[in-house]
Motif scaffolding. Structure first.
Motif, PDB file in Angstrom:
ATOM      1  N   GLU A   1      -4.631  -3.538   7.085  1.00  0.00           N
ATOM      2  CA  GLU A   1      -3.413  -4.725   8.631  1.00  0.00           C
ATOM      3  C   GLU A   1      -2.709  -3.165   9.249  1.00  0.00           C
ATOM      4  OE1 GLU A   1      -2.257  -7.794   7.089  1.00  0.00           O
ATOM      5  OE2 GLU A   1      -4.600  -8.330   6.465  1.00  0.00           O
ATOM      6  N   LEU A   2      -2.126  -2.785   8.246  1.00  0.00           N
ATOM      7  CA  LEU A   2      -0.753  -1.666   8.846  1.00  0.00           C
ATOM      8  C   LEU A   2      -1.046  -0.792   9.619  1.00  0.00           C
ATOM      9  CD1 LEU A   2       2.064  -0.882   8.609  1.00  0.00           C
ATOM     10  CD2 LEU A   2       0.822   0.801   6.378  1.00  0.00           C
ATOM     11  N   LEU A   3      -2.886   0.354   9.306  1.00  0.00           N
ATOM     12  CA  LEU A   3      -2.527   0.929   9.811  1.00  0.00           C
ATOM     13  C   LEU A   3      -4.077   0.183  11.455  1.00  0.00           C
ATOM     14  CD1 LEU A   3      -4.049   3.297   7.507  1.00  0.00           C
ATOM     15  CD2 LEU A   3      -2.015   3.186   8.996  1.00  0.00           C
ATOM     16  N   THR A   4      -3.962  -0.550  11.410  1.00  0.00           N
ATOM     17  CA  THR A   4      -4.847  -1.534  12.617  1.00  0.00           C
ATOM     18  C   THR A   4      -3.875  -2.388  13.675  1.00  0.00           C
ATOM     19  OG1 THR A   4      -6.124  -3.132  11.529  1.00  0.00           O
ATOM     20  CG2 THR A   4      -7.009  -1.065  12.017  1.00  0.00           C
TER      21      THR A   4
ATOM     22  N   CYS B   1       0.747  -1.222  -0.078  1.00  0.00           N
ATOM     23  CA  CYS B   1       0.233   0.259  -0.163  1.00  0.00           C
ATOM     24  C   CYS B   1       1.137   1.045   0.481  1.00  0.00           C
ATOM     25  CB  CYS B   1      -0.845  -0.462   1.008  1.00  0.00           C
ATOM     26  SG  CYS B   1      -0.586  -0.021   2.652  1.00  0.00           S
ATOM     27  N   LEU B   2       1.886   1.185   0.671  1.00  0.00           N
ATOM     28  CA  LEU B   2       3.232   2.345   0.661  1.00  0.00           C
ATOM     29  C   LEU B   2       3.645   2.979  -0.511  1.00  0.00           C
ATOM     30  CD1 LEU B   2       4.200   2.315   4.078  1.00  0.00           C
ATOM     31  CD2 LEU B   2       2.372   2.811   3.763  1.00  0.00           C
ATOM     32  N   ASP B   3       4.081   1.675  -1.749  1.00  0.00           N
ATOM     33  CA  ASP B   3       4.706   1.274  -2.467  1.00  0.00           C
ATOM     34  C   ASP B   3       3.486   2.087  -3.778  1.00  0.00           C
ATOM     35  OD1 ASP B   3       6.379  -0.466  -1.987  1.00  0.00           O
ATOM     36  OD2 ASP B   3       5.809  -1.745  -1.854  1.00  0.00           O
ATOM     37  N   LEU B   4       2.587   1.648  -3.467  1.00  0.00           N
ATOM     38  CA  LEU B   4       1.282   2.480  -4.651  1.00  0.00           C
ATOM     39  C   LEU B   4       1.516   3.757  -4.152  1.00  0.00           C
ATOM     40  CD1 LEU B   4      -1.128   2.745  -6.300  1.00  0.00           C
ATOM     41  CD2 LEU B   4      -2.889   2.213  -4.617  1.00  0.00           C
ATOM     42  N   LEU B   5       1.187   4.459  -2.886  1.00  0.00           N
ATOM     43  CA  LEU B   5       1.591   5.645  -3.105  1.00  0.00           C
ATOM     44  C   LEU B   5       3.152   6.588  -3.552  1.00  0.00           C
ATOM     45  CD1 LEU B   5       0.276   6.116   1.101  1.00  0.00           C
ATOM     46  CD2 LEU B   5      -0.786   6.707  -1.259  1.00  0.00           C
TER      47      LEU B   5
ATOM     48  N   PHE C   1      -6.982   2.140  -9.340  1.00  0.00           N
ATOM     49  CA  PHE C   1      -5.918   2.127  -8.817  1.00  0.00           C
ATOM     50  C   PHE C   1      -5.224   3.721  -8.442  1.00  0.00           C
ATOM     51  CE2 PHE C   1      -5.517  -2.108  -9.880  1.00  0.00           C
ATOM     52  CZ  PHE C   1      -4.871  -2.592  -8.523  1.00  0.00           C
ATOM     53  N   ARG C   2      -5.800   4.534  -9.465  1.00  0.00           N
ATOM     54  CA  ARG C   2      -5.456   6.049  -8.774  1.00  0.00           C
ATOM     55  C   ARG C   2      -6.332   6.983  -7.684  1.00  0.00           C
ATOM     56  NH1 ARG C   2      -4.546   9.178 -14.304  1.00  0.00           N
ATOM     57  NH2 ARG C   2      -1.817   7.779 -14.918  1.00  0.00           N
ATOM     58  N   GLU C   3      -7.413   5.687  -7.869  1.00  0.00           N
ATOM     59  CA  GLU C   3      -8.542   6.393  -7.355  1.00  0.00           C
ATOM     60  C   GLU C   3      -8.771   6.103  -5.383  1.00  0.00           C
ATOM     61  OE1 GLU C   3     -13.274   6.572  -5.418  1.00  0.00           O
ATOM     62  OE2 GLU C   3     -12.205   5.950  -8.056  1.00  0.00           O
ATOM     63  N   LEU C   4      -7.753   4.511  -6.070  1.00  0.00           N
ATOM     64  CA  LEU C   4      -7.326   3.960  -3.698  1.00  0.00           C
ATOM     65  C   LEU C   4      -6.259   4.338  -3.810  1.00  0.00           C
ATOM     66  CD1 LEU C   4      -7.695   1.981  -1.517  1.00  0.00           C
ATOM     67  CD2 LEU C   4      -6.727   0.378  -3.793  1.00  0.00           C
ATOM     68  N   ARG C   5      -5.346   5.221  -4.475  1.00  0.00           N
ATOM     69  CA  ARG C   5      -3.926   5.854  -4.100  1.00  0.00           C
ATOM     70  C   ARG C   5      -4.314   7.298  -3.112  1.00  0.00           C
ATOM     71  NH1 ARG C   5      -0.335   6.987  -9.005  1.00  0.00           N
ATOM     72  NH2 ARG C   5      -1.992   8.916  -9.029  1.00  0.00           N
ATOM     73  N   LEU C   6      -5.266   7.692  -3.710  1.00  0.00           N
ATOM     74  CA  LEU C   6      -5.456   9.189  -3.257  1.00  0.00           C
ATOM     75  C   LEU C   6      -6.297   9.146  -2.233  1.00  0.00           C
ATOM     76  CD1 LEU C   6      -5.608  12.336  -3.861  1.00  0.00           C
ATOM     77  CD2 LEU C   6      -8.762  11.456  -4.890  1.00  0.00           C
ATOM     78  N   HIS C   7      -6.798   7.934  -2.363  1.00  0.00           N
ATOM     79  CA  HIS C   7      -8.252   7.885  -0.647  1.00  0.00           C
ATOM     80  C   HIS C   7      -6.807   7.099   0.949  1.00  0.00           C
ATOM     81  CE1 HIS C   7     -11.476   9.048  -2.183  1.00  0.00           C
ATOM     82  NE2 HIS C   7     -11.234   8.014  -3.098  1.00  0.00           N
ATOM     83  N   LEU C   8      -5.683   6.330  -0.319  1.00  0.00           N
ATOM     84  CA  LEU C   8      -4.616   5.937   0.999  1.00  0.00           C
ATOM     85  C   LEU C   8      -3.916   7.372   1.263  1.00  0.00           C
ATOM     86  CD1 LEU C   8      -4.187   2.357  -1.058  1.00  0.00           C
ATOM     87  CD2 LEU C   8      -5.110   2.632   1.503  1.00  0.00           C
TER      88      LEU C   8
END
Length: 195
Positions: free
Chosen positions: A137-140, A20-24, A66-73
């Motif tokens: 999982e990471l954030l919780t 998820c951080l790699d996507l960012l 994927f870009r939309e999820l990246r924005l929200h993440l």
């Protein structure tokens, strides 16, 4: 799951510690998910699908997802680091995570070794769910979350998971931001020595 690290500015990076951080990281220093082909490369490089998985169905709709999820993440992770809520982004990540992820199975390769395959060709929603679930999982997870760091490099917005001994890592990449910082320090010392 990640398989490589980047050395050039336009290469895809898989060194943040979590998918998820790699996507960012695909936004810095410029847009790295700028085509359907680059998205295919990222999906494979991030390990979302086993090597050799056909991704012929990847299209502009996948890229938008994927870009939309990246924005929200990005909004959610930055808010969490700042200690503030981002309920809209959280709701979107939770919604994406509801989709069932791709179903893996073990099959024998030609040499008899078991390898991972997917039961069916994955759709974008299934792969996005993998990324969203990993972010949840990471954030919780208090232990993992405590390792989240913002890069200390000048003008670097990237976030990484610090798993170094003593948790003293300062940069998203020692080869890029760390090297820039060391060069800048050297130049400052040299300038002071000349005065």
């Amino acid at each position: 799951m990640a398989v490589a690290t980047a050395t050039a500015p336009c290469e895809l990076r898989f060194d943040s510690g979590r998918i998820c951080l790699d996507l960012l990281a695909t936004t810095h220093p410029e847009e790295r998910l700028d085509s359907v082909e680059r998205l295919r490369d990222w999906v494979t490089g991030a390990g979302l699908v086993p090597a050799g998985t056909p991704l012929a169905a990847v299209d502009v709709r996948w890229l938008r997802g994927f870009r939309e999820l990246r924005l929200h993440l990005g909004v959610l992770v930055c808010a969490e680091l700042d200690g503030r809520p981002a309920e809209g982004a959280l709701a979107r990540v939770n919604a994406v995570a509801r989709q069932a992820p791709p179903v893996p199975c073990a099959v024998r390769a030609d040499d008899g070794v078991l390898v991972r395959r997917l039961r069916a060709a994955p759709g974008p929603e299934e792969l996005l769910a993998l990324v969203a679930r990993e972010a949840i999982e990471l954030l919780t997870d208090p232990g993992a979350r405590a390792g989240l760091r913002q890069c200390a490099g000048d003008n670097c917005p990237l976030v990484y998971l610090d798993t170094s001994r003593g948790r003293r890592r300062r940069w998203c990449s020692s080869e890029t931001c760390g090297n820039r910082e060391r060069v800048a320090r050297h130049r400052r010392r040299a300038a002071l020595a000349r005065t």
